[in-house]
Design a protein around this motif. Structure first.
Motif, PDB file in Angstrom:
ATOM      1  N   VAL A  15      48.176  80.836  53.230  1.00 41.84           N
ATOM      2  CA  VAL A  15      48.656  80.119  54.419  1.00 41.84           C
ATOM      3  C   VAL A  15      48.839  78.641  54.103  1.00 41.84           C
ATOM      4  O   VAL A  15      49.872  78.044  54.425  1.00 41.84           O
ATOM      5  CB  VAL A  15      47.674  80.310  55.604  1.00 41.84           C
ATOM      6  CG1 VAL A  15      48.001  79.383  56.752  1.00 41.84           C
ATOM      7  CG2 VAL A  15      47.688  81.757  56.058  1.00 41.84           C
ATOM      8  N   TYR A  16      47.854  78.041  53.452  1.00 40.18           N
ATOM      9  CA  TYR A  16      47.940  76.619  53.116  1.00 40.18           C
ATOM     10  C   TYR A  16      49.108  76.347  52.158  1.00 40.18           C
ATOM     11  O   TYR A  16      49.844  75.377  52.324  1.00 40.18           O
ATOM     12  CB  TYR A  16      46.620  76.151  52.503  1.00 40.18           C
ATOM     13  CG  TYR A  16      46.618  74.710  52.083  1.00 40.18           C
ATOM     14  CD1 TYR A  16      46.775  73.684  53.010  1.00 40.18           C
ATOM     15  CD2 TYR A  16      46.449  74.353  50.753  1.00 40.18           C
ATOM     16  CE1 TYR A  16      46.775  72.361  52.632  1.00 40.18           C
ATOM     17  CE2 TYR A  16      46.443  73.033  50.360  1.00 40.18           C
ATOM     18  CZ  TYR A  16      46.608  72.038  51.301  1.00 40.18           C
ATOM     19  OH  TYR A  16      46.614  70.728  50.915  1.00 40.18           O
ATOM     20  N   SER A  17      49.285  77.229  51.176  1.00 35.85           N
ATOM     21  CA  SER A  17      50.385  77.048  50.225  1.00 35.85           C
ATOM     22  C   SER A  17      51.742  77.153  50.896  1.00 35.85           C
ATOM     23  O   SER A  17      52.655  76.354  50.630  1.00 35.85           O
ATOM     24  CB  SER A  17      50.276  78.082  49.096  1.00 35.85           C
ATOM     25  OG  SER A  17      49.073  77.904  48.392  1.00 35.85           O
ATOM     26  N   ALA A  72      56.635  74.660  53.092  1.00 39.91           N
ATOM     27  CA  ALA A  72      57.485  74.457  54.279  1.00 39.91           C
ATOM     28  C   ALA A  72      57.589  72.975  54.619  1.00 39.91           C
ATOM     29  O   ALA A  72      58.674  72.489  54.971  1.00 39.91           O
ATOM     30  CB  ALA A  72      56.923  75.235  55.461  1.00 39.91           C
ATOM     31  N   LEU A  73      56.485  72.247  54.518  1.00 38.91           N
ATOM     32  CA  LEU A  73      56.513  70.800  54.784  1.00 38.91           C
ATOM     33  C   LEU A  73      57.415  70.087  53.782  1.00 38.91           C
ATOM     34  O   LEU A  73      58.191  69.202  54.151  1.00 38.91           O
ATOM     35  CB  LEU A  73      55.097  70.239  54.743  1.00 38.91           C
ATOM     36  CG  LEU A  73      54.923  68.789  55.158  1.00 38.91           C
ATOM     37  CD1 LEU A  73      55.356  68.576  56.606  1.00 38.91           C
ATOM     38  CD2 LEU A  73      53.466  68.365  54.995  1.00 38.91           C
ATOM     39  N   THR A 117      62.476  67.368  52.684  1.00 39.38           N
ATOM     40  CA  THR A 117      63.682  67.297  51.844  1.00 39.38           C
ATOM     41  C   THR A 117      64.937  67.419  52.703  1.00 39.38           C
ATOM     42  O   THR A 117      65.903  66.649  52.523  1.00 39.38           O
ATOM     43  CB  THR A 117      63.664  68.418  50.789  1.00 39.38           C
ATOM     44  OG1 THR A 117      62.486  68.289  49.991  1.00 39.38           O
ATOM     45  CG2 THR A 117      64.878  68.336  49.876  1.00 39.38           C
ATOM     46  N   ALA A 118      64.944  68.357  53.637  1.00 35.96           N
ATOM     47  CA  ALA A 118      66.102  68.525  54.522  1.00 35.96           C
ATOM     48  C   ALA A 118      66.313  67.285  55.386  1.00 35.96           C
ATOM     49  O   ALA A 118      67.461  66.862  55.613  1.00 35.96           O
ATOM     50  CB  ALA A 118      65.910  69.762  55.394  1.00 35.96           C
ATOM     51  N   ALA A 153      55.666  64.628  51.405  1.00 38.91           N
ATOM     52  CA  ALA A 153      55.024  65.873  51.837  1.00 38.91           C
ATOM     53  C   ALA A 153      53.565  65.914  51.378  1.00 38.91           C
ATOM     54  O   ALA A 153      52.701  66.429  52.090  1.00 38.91           O
ATOM     55  CB  ALA A 153      55.783  67.076  51.279  1.00 38.91           C
ATOM     56  N   TRP A 154      53.292  65.343  50.214  1.00 42.42           N
ATOM     57  CA  TRP A 154      51.906  65.279  49.730  1.00 42.42           C
ATOM     58  C   TRP A 154      51.050  64.460  50.692  1.00 42.42           C
ATOM     59  O   TRP A 154      49.971  64.888  51.086  1.00 42.42           O
ATOM     60  CB  TRP A 154      51.889  64.687  48.327  1.00 42.42           C
ATOM     61  CG  TRP A 154      50.525  64.352  47.816  1.00 42.42           C
ATOM     62  CD1 TRP A 154      49.541  65.222  47.505  1.00 42.42           C
ATOM     63  CD2 TRP A 154      50.012  63.049  47.584  1.00 42.42           C
ATOM     64  NE1 TRP A 154      48.434  64.534  47.074  1.00 42.42           N
ATOM     65  CE2 TRP A 154      48.696  63.198  47.116  1.00 42.42           C
ATOM     66  CE3 TRP A 154      50.533  61.769  47.717  1.00 42.42           C
ATOM     67  CZ2 TRP A 154      47.902  62.123  46.783  1.00 42.42           C
ATOM     68  CZ3 TRP A 154      49.745  60.695  47.381  1.00 42.42           C
ATOM     69  CH2 TRP A 154      48.443  60.874  46.923  1.00 42.42           C
TER      70      TRP A 154
END
Length: 136
Positions: A5-7, A12-13, A18-19, A39-40
């Protein structure tokens, strides 16, 4: 499951950031690079709950693995040590008493004339080839 789930949330983030950068007009190879850094940082703040759940899950699995290995390995090691000890004691006791008068090689020579010096397992050979009595 919490690790998955975390990965997925982190990927997704990254895709969303990026989008968003692409939509804002940053259409070069720097968009994914900048998105990775953004995202990090965002995942550190926004995904603290899933990250902690994944960490707890991994810690629990590691603890179970250590407990399973230690218990099984200790039992196997103890059984092997007991068997080796019994074999040495059982094999050395008759040769120490009977080896004195029969010329049984090193066992007879180490036991001495009376044959009461103890088990042969206490004799240790040094790297230079000399045999000595182990104090243990």
């Amino acid at each position: 499951m919490p690790v998955l789930v975390y990965s997925v949330l982190r990927v997704a983030l990254f895709a969303v950031v990026t989008a968003l950068l692409w939509w804002l007009g940053m259409r070069s190879w720097l968009a994914p690079l900048l998105a990775a850094f953004l995202a990090w940082g965002l995942s550190y703040v926004l995904l603290a709950g899933p990250r902690d759940a994944a960490a707890r899950h991994l810690a629990h699995r590691a603890q179970e693995r250590r407990a399973g290995r230690a218990g099984g390995r200790a039992g196997d090691d103890a059984a092997a040590e007991d068997a080796a000890d019994d074999a040495l004691r059982g094999g050395a006791a008759p040769s120490a008493g009977a080896g004195a008068g029969t010329g049984a090689g090193a066992a007879g020579a180490a036991a001495g004339p009376s044959g009461s010096a103890g088990p042969v397992a206490a004799d240790v050979e040094d790297p230079d080839g000399a045999t000595r009595r182990d104090p243990a």
